[in-house]
Design an enzyme around this catalytic site. Sequence first.
Site, PDB file in Angstrom:
ATOM      1  N   GLU A 213       0.949  -1.238  -0.198  1.00  0.00           N
ATOM      2  CA  GLU A 213      -0.264   0.014  -0.084  1.00  0.00           C
ATOM      3  C   GLU A 213       1.097   0.920  -0.031  1.00  0.00           C
ATOM      4  OE1 GLU A 213      -1.434   2.890   0.666  1.00  0.00           O
ATOM      5  OE2 GLU A 213      -2.088   2.937   2.619  1.00  0.00           O
ATOM      6  N   CYS A 247      -2.448   8.238   2.489  1.00  0.00           N
ATOM      7  CA  CYS A 247      -1.843   8.703   1.734  1.00  0.00           C
ATOM      8  C   CYS A 247      -2.740   8.558   0.673  1.00  0.00           C
ATOM      9  CB  CYS A 247      -1.235   7.356   1.211  1.00  0.00           C
ATOM     10  SG  CYS A 247      -2.438   5.866   2.088  1.00  0.00           S
TER      11      CYS A 247
END
Length: 497
Positions: A213, A247
């Site tokens: 990720e 993010c």
Amino acid sequence: MNMPLEMDPALIRARAAADALRGAPLQERLNELHVLMTRIRDRQEDIVTRIMADTCKSRTDALVSEIMGVLDYLHWLVKAAPGALGEEKAATPLALMGKKSRIWYEPLGVVLVITPWNYPFHIAMTAIAPAFAAGNAVILKPSEHTPLTGLFEELVDGLPWLSRALLVEQGDGARAESLIAARPDKICFTGSTRTGQRILAQAAPLLVPVELELGGKDAMLVFDDVNLARTCAGALWGAFTNAGQSCTAVERLYVQDSIYDEVVARLRAGIDALVVNDGDDGDADLGAMTTDFQCDIVERQLADARAKGAIVHGGGRVAGTRLLRPALVTGVTADMLLMQEETFGPVLPVLPFRDEQDAIAQANDSVFGLSASVWSKDIERARRVAAALRVGAVSINNVMLTEGNPALPFGGTGQSGYGRVKGIEGLRAMTRSKAVLIDSQSKKIEANWYPYTRAKYRLFGELIGGLFGRGLGALLRFARAGLKLENLAQKPRHPDA
């Protein structure tokens, strides 16, 4: 003295724990996760304070994103795991009539979880919990910038299975490299694309699977039929929550040209009203940045944008601190660093678009593909645009909200990584599926076993024609050929067959 990599003490302890866990019933593991959930709830203020001390984020950010998010996920996991991890029935084709097909979800063994510094509690817990629920031991390697020293050990203390299954290994990147070299059964990494690429390069020759990720450059697309007050409020929070160190923060805001000027004016006023402070009691909107090097990246990108003609409203660093004032950037061009690299700070570029196709083209013009949001009163248009975006998740008329639902999978594409966490998909990613086909014990010889004969070949041709043909006649041909094959299979090979 150099020891063999496979002899790393942490891996030795973790493998012993994983072996023991195979005897732990699922319900016992879930009961311990429920106790963990209660402990986090009861100690939430202490945990928030410790998160703030390591990250410098605002108190409300720590409470909502770290504590509430973890509790919500654990609540879902305890309920969902029995169905997701239990024996699953699979369809059995007509040609295998009388047999049963099943899928078992079994633990991998040892899962290495390497976590970043932006959400050190949330990201760690939402990886530890599903791995443990699935029956794995976990080695957690937190970021050296936000170690949360002793916190995870305290929370699992006294829990018979979880206290043994969780090992916390502090250290820098070199320690992560040594843990990877010791060959865990899976690696779950959250962090920068550059570090993810290094981890993947190290793990590939070892054939250790990696879940990545990575970074994002999330786009928010705003059409001209929205409620401006709500949409601008969403843009401000989506860009600046956790001081932009997420993010999935909004790093590119695309606004339809007919409302562009009004949106920019509202955002400027909104930025001026935000409270930036650290060590607060819940009344600060933005806390400080976690690391000095990330402050430098943000300031470098803003300086580059100014040098190339952009207009920056706000911004700047409070002297002697890691507090960065939020910045709104207009007059943005594609060659600016803040359009090419992940920013990971309180910066919001705003760009106009003409129509639906232009919005999609601009949003997809990125190597990243984590998530996005689409804002429009026309839900059909919003769904159409969402389907065209090359990302792993889309919120419609909201922002950063898919990760707020623990039942939904989370992950990206392109330079944002691959694999999924959360949801049933993320939970089962902590397992190894095993296909099982069950037949009864009998004296029957299967038709496809030896011996092969010309008669069998002819009957198999008829069976295939019937099985994949259409109508009742085809079904009857299949049944007739199947019965003949079953009968023939019980006989020895005939010289003339």
